[in-house]
Scaffold this motif. Structure first.
Motif, PDB file in Angstrom:
ATOM      1  N   LYS A  50      30.493  73.675  48.834  1.00 29.73           N
ATOM      2  CA  LYS A  50      30.051  72.487  49.298  1.00 29.73           C
ATOM      3  C   LYS A  50      31.227  71.294  49.079  1.00 29.73           C
ATOM      4  N   LYS A  51      31.289  70.395  50.155  1.00 25.68           N
ATOM      5  CA  LYS A  51      32.305  69.296  50.001  1.00 25.68           C
ATOM      6  C   LYS A  51      31.447  68.017  50.171  1.00 25.68           C
ATOM      7  N   ALA A  52      31.327  67.323  49.047  1.00 28.83           N
ATOM      8  CA  ALA A  52      30.861  65.918  49.023  1.00 28.83           C
ATOM      9  C   ALA A  52      31.783  64.956  49.395  1.00 28.83           C
ATOM     10  N   PRO A  82      21.463  50.965  47.810  1.00 30.09           N
ATOM     11  CA  PRO A  82      22.658  51.954  47.773  1.00 30.09           C
ATOM     12  C   PRO A  82      22.176  53.258  48.559  1.00 30.09           C
ATOM     13  N   LEU A  83      20.854  53.866  48.377  1.00 27.74           N
ATOM     14  CA  LEU A  83      20.586  55.164  48.948  1.00 27.74           C
ATOM     15  C   LEU A  83      20.695  54.934  50.363  1.00 27.74           C
ATOM     16  N   THR A  84      20.079  53.876  50.830  1.00 23.51           N
ATOM     17  CA  THR A  84      20.250  53.406  52.297  1.00 23.51           C
ATOM     18  C   THR A  84      21.313  53.353  53.124  1.00 23.51           C
ATOM     19  N   MET A  85      22.268  52.611  52.499  1.00 26.35           N
ATOM     20  CA  MET A  85      23.588  52.243  52.947  1.00 26.35           C
ATOM     21  C   MET A  85      24.559  53.557  52.821  1.00 26.35           C
ATOM     22  N   LEU A  86      24.112  54.211  51.691  1.00 28.68           N
ATOM     23  CA  LEU A  86      25.062  55.625  51.750  1.00 28.68           C
ATOM     24  C   LEU A  86      24.869  56.269  52.766  1.00 28.68           C
ATOM     25  N   THR A  87      23.537  56.729  53.113  1.00 28.94           N
ATOM     26  CA  THR A  87      23.016  57.516  54.143  1.00 28.94           C
ATOM     27  C   THR A  87      23.492  56.977  55.411  1.00 28.94           C
ATOM     28  N   VAL A 111      24.128  62.825  49.038  1.00 24.27           N
ATOM     29  CA  VAL A 111      22.940  62.236  48.799  1.00 24.27           C
ATOM     30  C   VAL A 111      22.345  62.987  47.559  1.00 24.27           C
ATOM     31  N   LEU A 112      22.113  64.107  47.652  1.00 25.84           N
ATOM     32  CA  LEU A 112      21.563  64.898  46.582  1.00 25.84           C
ATOM     33  C   LEU A 112      21.992  64.630  45.389  1.00 25.84           C
TER      34      LEU A 112
END
Length: 270
Positions: A50-52, A82-87, A111-112
Motif C-alpha cells: 500500500k502507498k500512503a 485535520p481529517l476534513t482537510m486531509l480528505t 486516512v485510516l
C-alpha cells in the motif's frame, strides 16, 4: 530478556507519571506515540503493497492532539478539521495528478492511519479533561496490562484444555481460556481500584463497575487483535523495533487505542 527488563524499569514509572499528571507532559507523550505509530503503520502498509501519502498523514495526525490541547477541547469542529482537510487535499491531489489507479486505496490507507493512530490515541487528552481523568488513564493502563498478562498466563496454564479451538484465526495462539481469564481478572482489578481509589467519583453499583471492567477487557482484546489483523495483512511480525524485544509503539499501545475512547464516551454518558 535484559532489554525487556530495562525498558520496563524505565518506561513503566515514566508512563504512569505522565498518565496521572497529564498537562503538557502528556501532550508531548501523545505526540511522540502518534508520530512513531504513524511511521510504523505506514511502513507496514508499504511492506504490504500500500502507498500512503505519509507527509500529509503526519501533518494531519499531529494536528489533532495539539488542537485538542490548545483549544481545551472546547470546539469539536476544530478537532474534525485535520481529517476534513486531509480528505479534501488527498482527493484534490489525485484529481490534479489525473491519477485513477489505486486512488481509493492510497487515500484510504492514509486516512485510516490518521484515524486509527491519531484519532484514537488523542482521546488520552480528552480523557484528561474529565473529572478524575488522570486516575482513569492510569487505571485503564493498569487494566490493559492485567488483561493482557492474565490472558497470557491463564492461556499458558490451561489453554485449549477446556475449549479445543483457538480464540481467533487472526492470532491462533490465543485461547478462549486465556481470554476468559483476562476478562475475569480485569473485572476483579477494576472493582479493587474503584473500592480504594474511587475512580468513578460517585456512588456506582458494583454491577456497573464490573460491567465496565468486562467492557474494557473485551475492547482491549479487540484492539490487540485489530493490530494483529493489520500485521497479518501486511505480512509483518512486529509493527517496529523501537522497544527492542517489546516490538514497536503500536505493539505496546494497540489495546489503549481502543479502550481509552470507549471508556471516555462511556463516562460522558454515565
Amino acid at each position: 530478556m535484559l532489554n525487556r527488563i530495562l525498558v520496563a524499569l524505565v518506561g513503566i514509572p515514566l508512563l504512569m507519571t505522565m498518565l496521572l499528571k497529564g498537562g503538557f507532559l502528556l501532550l508531548l507523550f501523545v505526540n511522540f506515540v502518534i508520530l512513531v505509530g504513524l511511521f510504523e503503520f505506514y511502513k507496514m502498509a508499504e511492506i504490504g503493497g500500500k502507498k500512503a501519502d505519509v507527509n500529509l498523514g503526519y501533518f494531519a495526525g499531529l494536528a489533532i492532539p495539539n488542537i485538542i490541547y490548545f483549544s481545551n477541547a472546547n470546539d469539536t469542529t476544530l478537532i474534525l478539521m485535520p481529517l476534513t482537510m486531509l480528505t479534501i487535499i488527498l482527493i484534490g491531489k489525485k484529481v490534479l495528478q489525473n491519477k485513477v489507479e489505486n486512488s481509493s486505496r492510497d487515500i484510504g490507507i492514509t486516512v485510516l492511519g490518521v484515524v486509527y493512530v491519531s484519532g484514537l490515541f488523542s482521546h488520552l487528552l480528552l480523557m484528561n479533561y474529565l473529572p478524575n481523568g488522570g486516575k482513569w488513564l492510569l487505571s485503564i493502563q493498569i487494566l490493559v496490562w492485567v488483561c493482557d498478562s492474565f490472558a497470557y498466563f491463564v492461556g499458558m496454564g490451561i489453554g485449549r484444555k477446556i475449549f479445543k479451538r483457538g480464540f481467533s484465526s487472526i492470532s491462533p495462539k490465543k485461547s478462549i481460556e486465556g481470554s476468559i481469564g483476562g476478562t475475569v481478572f480485569t473485572m476483579l482489578t477494576i472493582y479493587l481500584i474503584n473500592k480504594y481509589f474511587n475512580i468513578f467519583g460517585a456512588d456506582v453499583s458494583t454491577v456497573m463497575v464490573l460491567l465496565v471492567g468486562f467492557l474494557i477487557s473485551i475492547v482491549a482484546q479487540i484492539g490487540d487483535l485489530g493490530e494483529s489483523m493489520f500485521k497479518r495483512e501486511f505480512k509483518v511480525k512486529d509493527s517496529g523495533r523501537l522497544l527492542g524485544e517489546h516490538g514497536g509503539i503500536l505493539d505496546r499501545f494497540d489495546s489503549m487505542l481502543f479502550v481509552v475512547p470507549t471508556v471516555y464516551y462511556l463516562l460522558k454518558l454515565i
